[in-house]
Write an enzyme that holds these catalytic residues in place. Structure first.
Site, short mmCIF file in Angstrom:
data_model
loop_
_atom_site.label_atom_id
_atom_site.label_comp_id
_atom_site.label_asym_id
_atom_site.label_seq_id
_atom_site.Cartn_x
_atom_site.Cartn_y
_atom_site.Cartn_z
N ILE A 448 23.52 63.14 62.04
CA ILE A 448 23.97 64.31 61.28
C ILE A 448 22.90 65.40 61.22
O ILE A 448 23.16 66.47 60.67
CB ILE A 448 24.37 63.90 59.84
CG1 ILE A 448 23.18 63.26 59.13
CG2 ILE A 448 25.57 62.97 59.86
CD1 ILE A 448 23.47 62.93 57.66
N GLY A 449 21.74 65.12 61.79
CA GLY A 449 20.67 66.12 61.79
C GLY A 449 19.53 65.67 62.69
O GLY A 449 19.35 64.49 62.96
N GLY A 451 15.36 67.09 64.00
CA GLY A 451 14.29 68.07 63.93
C GLY A 451 13.03 67.54 64.59
O GLY A 451 13.05 66.54 65.32
N GLY A 452 11.91 68.22 64.31
CA GLY A 452 10.66 67.81 64.90
C GLY A 452 10.16 66.48 64.35
O GLY A 452 9.38 65.79 65.01
N LYS A 469 16.57 58.61 57.52
CA LYS A 469 15.69 59.50 58.28
C LYS A 469 14.68 58.64 59.06
O LYS A 469 13.86 57.95 58.46
CB LYS A 469 14.97 60.46 57.34
CG LYS A 469 14.04 61.43 58.04
CD LYS A 469 13.38 62.34 57.00
CE LYS A 469 12.43 63.32 57.66
NZ LYS A 469 11.76 64.19 56.66
N ASP A 564 7.38 73.91 52.70
CA ASP A 564 8.37 74.11 53.77
C ASP A 564 9.75 74.34 53.17
O ASP A 564 10.75 73.77 53.62
CB ASP A 564 8.39 72.90 54.69
CG ASP A 564 9.15 73.19 56.00
OD1 ASP A 564 9.27 74.39 56.35
OD2 ASP A 564 9.60 72.24 56.66
#
Length: 801
Positions: A448-449, A451-452, A469, A564
């Site tokens: 669902i996601g 990134g780095g 995650k 962030d």
């Protein structure tokens, strides 16, 4: 040239003149086969015949044959049947390198050819009664013959040199008695002169060649004779009529002359062969003595025969001696040749051996030098190896120490992690097997996601929706980031901060609560078919994010800075309640710098471009107000739905010019302008360039946001009572609010599924009951947009209530 002698010639190889007689000698020259002879020689002979012949008792013509030192090579020499040598162009071979028989044969042929030189001169002497031939050996090199004769001629001789334009004469001394002289000394004088004159030819022709008698080696007479090979000149003597006494005397002197020449001037030739070539009656025996025959007077027969027998015996004896000498000479030559070969061979061996020795010495010296260089290189290499070994041992020791220190550090960290994760009961510790099972082996469909940091998977753990995650722990920085996120999240409990349900530290897995509506970024930019958020929901999200940031900044004992903050890290649940996520880059600020002081620190920047605090980016100093800059950018994005790049000056200009309504999100049509402009001003203050110019979040920003949210909620409640669906939103067939309205041929709008099912069975209108002209359907986009807007209002009004 003409020479006239008045004395007796008592030696040499020529004829002997009696006492008181005149002896005339003429030197002639010419070519072989020349019928006329040389012009100078003809003049000399003609002059001598006309002027001296009547006075002379003997008349002699002399021709000098050049020294023969070489003969033509066999491959270019052709012996004709006429025994004449024909020489073609090519090399010539020295006489010492040719066999004796070949040399003698060549000499005989050449001598025979040279006899033709006297033919034209004999014709000029036809009137003479007798001629006598004998041979002289002369050499023709050196000073001119006439000058030599003039210089050395004795006083008893008269010399006439006949030239083309004059005659040069050397006369006798008039005081000398011309009477016959019987003195031995006087007789020897004339003889010595002729002998010296004859020898002068030899000396002048080859002044540097040694005399064969001077050879010091045994058996070298034959070699010297071959090397200095010469022929006696052919001479013809024309005599006047002689008396018997003179003839007898002449004949008597023949043996004496022969004996004199035998020891000095006899050439090394084969006399038997020579006699065969000279078969004329007047030829001298052995090239030295010829028969003398007087044409006027003849001796008695017996005396002539006895003398001839004696001469033949003497010749035979000389032949035997010559053959013996030749044999000995051949043996000596063979021995000399063998010795020379041995000497040459030994010399060659000596030279070769010397070369080998010298080469060996040089090679040995070179090898010594090479060995010395190699030894030096070896010692240098040994030293380098020893140095390398020492460095390697030192490096190995340092490496072992570093490994021990790293292991100690790892054990200490692991101990801290175990204590932190093992004793902390605020979250659950999952195993990797449980996470793999929940995510169906990390299926791509569950993603669902991304990134780095890694990927986020949707799953269900303990019957609870969760988001896993998975962090890539391929670098130490990422491991440190993972541990920091676990440390921070495990201590946080706030309604607007994402809750950490559990973790798997061994594999870098974090388990969060699952938020159904995704991130705020998807709603701002309408991604994944997300509907636009109403203005009052946007107001409430801004207030909730401010509350979450205030909680992080006021945590004890040290404030937490997110670093962030961005729309992608703000998540919404099913009720559109916002929560701050991705606290991995959060930092515990132990030494907070004052806002009115600019400090520079050496730190690693963290965050996303356009959301990083400019002062933090410039100085490296992190403060709680660094998150306030990103919060102001998020406020402006929620109002305008634009990218963060250049949004601050654009909104600032719009507020100053009063054109803010032109920049607002067009998907929302009922913006409250007063509250919206006030919220935009708060966002601009939070996005100031310097921290000292930004407002305080807890005391200045949150109270204003709380008031704006309460105003928005009151307005929504008033509008919620009037939110009823119009009648044309309902389908005439199903009697429900339509999702996909379609216009039929009768002009009415129906639900797509319902009208398609009706047309499969009927061809009339469901409302008018009349026959339809066609079965084509046209989408009603206007009605569908109005229905969706109404549903959104109803849904968000229920959320607010």
């Amino acid at each position: 040239m003409v020479v006239m002698l008045t004395q007796e010639m008592s030696g040499g190889g020529g004829p002997k003149a009696e006492e008181g007689q005149l002896f005339v000698a003429v030197a002639v020259k010419g070519l072989i086969g020349d019928k006329l002879g040389g012009a100078g020689s003809r003049r000399a002979v003609r002059w001598a015949v006309d002027n001296l012949l009547p006075k002379a008792d003997k008349f002699v013509m002399i021709h000098v044959i050049p020294t023969i030192t070489s003969i033509p090579t066999p491959n270019i020499l052709i012996l004709m049947f006429t025994r004449m040598w024909v020489v073609t162009a090519g090399d010539r071979l020295p006489v010492e390198e040719v066999e004796e028989s070949v040399v003698e044969m060549y000499v005989r042929d050449v001598k025979k050819e040279y006899e033709t030189v006297f033919v034209p001169f004999l014709k000029m002497c036809k009137s003479t009664r007798s001629t006598k031939r004998y041979f002289r050996s002369r050499r023709t090199k050196g000073t001119g013959v006439p000058l030599t004769v003039l210089r050395y001629a004795p006083e008893t001789c008269e010399v006439y040199i006949v030239c083309k334009d004059r005659i040069t004469t050397k006369s006798m001394d008039p005081l000398i008695n011309r009477e016959p002289c019987t003195s031995p000394h006087a007789a020897a004088t004339a003889h010595d002169f002729l002998r010296d004159w004859a020898a002068s030819f030899h000396t002048l022709r080859s002044p540097t060649l040694p005399d064969p008698r001077q050879s010091t080696e045994a058996g070298t007479r034959r070699s010297a004779s071959a090397r200095e090979l010469r022929f006696e000149a052919l001479s013809l003597t024309c005599n006047k009529p002689k008396t018997p006494q003179s003839s007898k005397a002449s004949s008597a002197t023949t043996p004496e002359i022969f004996r004199r020449r035998r020891g000095s001037d006899i050439p090394q030739l084969n006399y038997s062969d020579f006699d065969k070539t000279c078969t004329k009656p007047q030829s001298n025996v052995e090239n030295i003595v010829s028969e003398h025959r007087d044409s006027d007077r003849s001796p008695p027969e017996t005396s002539r025969k006895s003398k001839k027998v004696e001469i033949e015996e003497e010749v035979e004896r000389l032949k035997n001696e010559l053959q013996s000498t030749v044999f000995k000479y051949k043996q000596a030559c063979e021995e000399l040749f063998s010795t020379q070969n041995k000497v040459k061979m030994l010399s060659t061996e000596y030279l070769n051996e010397s070369k080998r020795v010298n080469n060996a010495v040089e090679k040995e010296e070179l090898q010594r030098n090479t060995a010395a260089l190699e030894k030096e290189r070896y010692m240098k290499a040994v030293k380098e190896v020893e140095t390398a070994k020492a460095l390697l041992a030192r490096e190995f020791c340092q490496r072992q120490i570093a490994e021990v220190n790293a292991l100690r550090t790892y054990l200490e960290k692991k101990k801290v992690i175990d204590q932190l994760l093992g004793t902390d009961h605020r979250y659950r510790k999952y195993t990797i097997e449980e996470i793999v099972t929940a995510t169906e082996g990390f299926s791509p469909e569950k993603v669902i996601g991304e990134g780095g940091y890694g990927k986020v998977y949707q799953c269900s753990l303990d019957s609870t929706p969760a988001a896993v995650k998975v962090v890539r722990l391929d670098t130490p920085e990422k491991k440190q980031e993972f541990l920091k996120e676990v440390e921070v999240l495990s201590q946080l409990r706030h309604p607007h901060v994402v809750l950490l349900l559990g973790a798997c530290p061994e594999n870098g897995c974090l388990v969060y609560e699952y938020l159904e509506n995704g991130s705020l970024e998807e709603y701002i930019f309408h991604r994944k078919n997300k509907p636009p958020l109403p203005w009052f929901i946007r107001f409430r999200v801004i207030f909730e994010v401010a509350c979450g940031l205030a909680f992080l900044h006021s945590s004890k004992p040290e404030p937490i800075v997110h670093r962030d903050l961005k729309p992608g890290n703000i998540l919404l649940n099913r009720n559109y309640v916002s929560k701050i996520a991705d606290v991995g880059l959060a930092k515990l600020v132990t030494d907070v710098a004052p806002d009115n002081v600019t400090m520079y620190r050496n730190s690693v920047l963290a965050g996303t471009l356009h959301y990083i605090d400019p002062e933090y980016h410039r100085t490296g100093t992190i403060r709680p107000k660094s998150d306030l800059y990103a919060f102001g950018i998020i406020i402006l994005q929620l109002l305008t739905a634009r990218n963060p790049s250049g949004i601050v000056p654009a909104v600032e200009n719009a507020v100053k010019k009063g054109t803010l309504t032109e920049m607002l999100d067009k998907s929302v049509t009922d913006w409250p302008l007063a509250e919206t402009e006030e919220l935009a001003r708060i966002g601009l203050k939070c996005a100031e360039f310097r921290c000292r110019d930004r407002p305080d979040l807890k005391s200045e920003v949150i109270p204003v946001l709380k008031r704006l949210v309460e105003t928005a909620n009151s307005k929504v409640k008033k509008e919620g009572s009037n939110l009823r669906a119009p009648s044309h939103y309902f389908c005439p067939i199903l009697r429900e609010i339509m999702e996909e309205p379609e216009i039929a041929a009768d002009g009415f709008t129906y639900e797509r599924k319902a009208i398609l099912a009706w047309l499969e069975k009927h061809n009339i209108s469901p409302v008018t009951r009349q026959k339809l002209d066609h079965f084509k359907l046209t989408p009603n986009h206007t009605l569908r947009s109005a229905i969706r807007d109404w549903k959104s209002r109803v849904r968000f009004s229920n959320v607010v209530v």
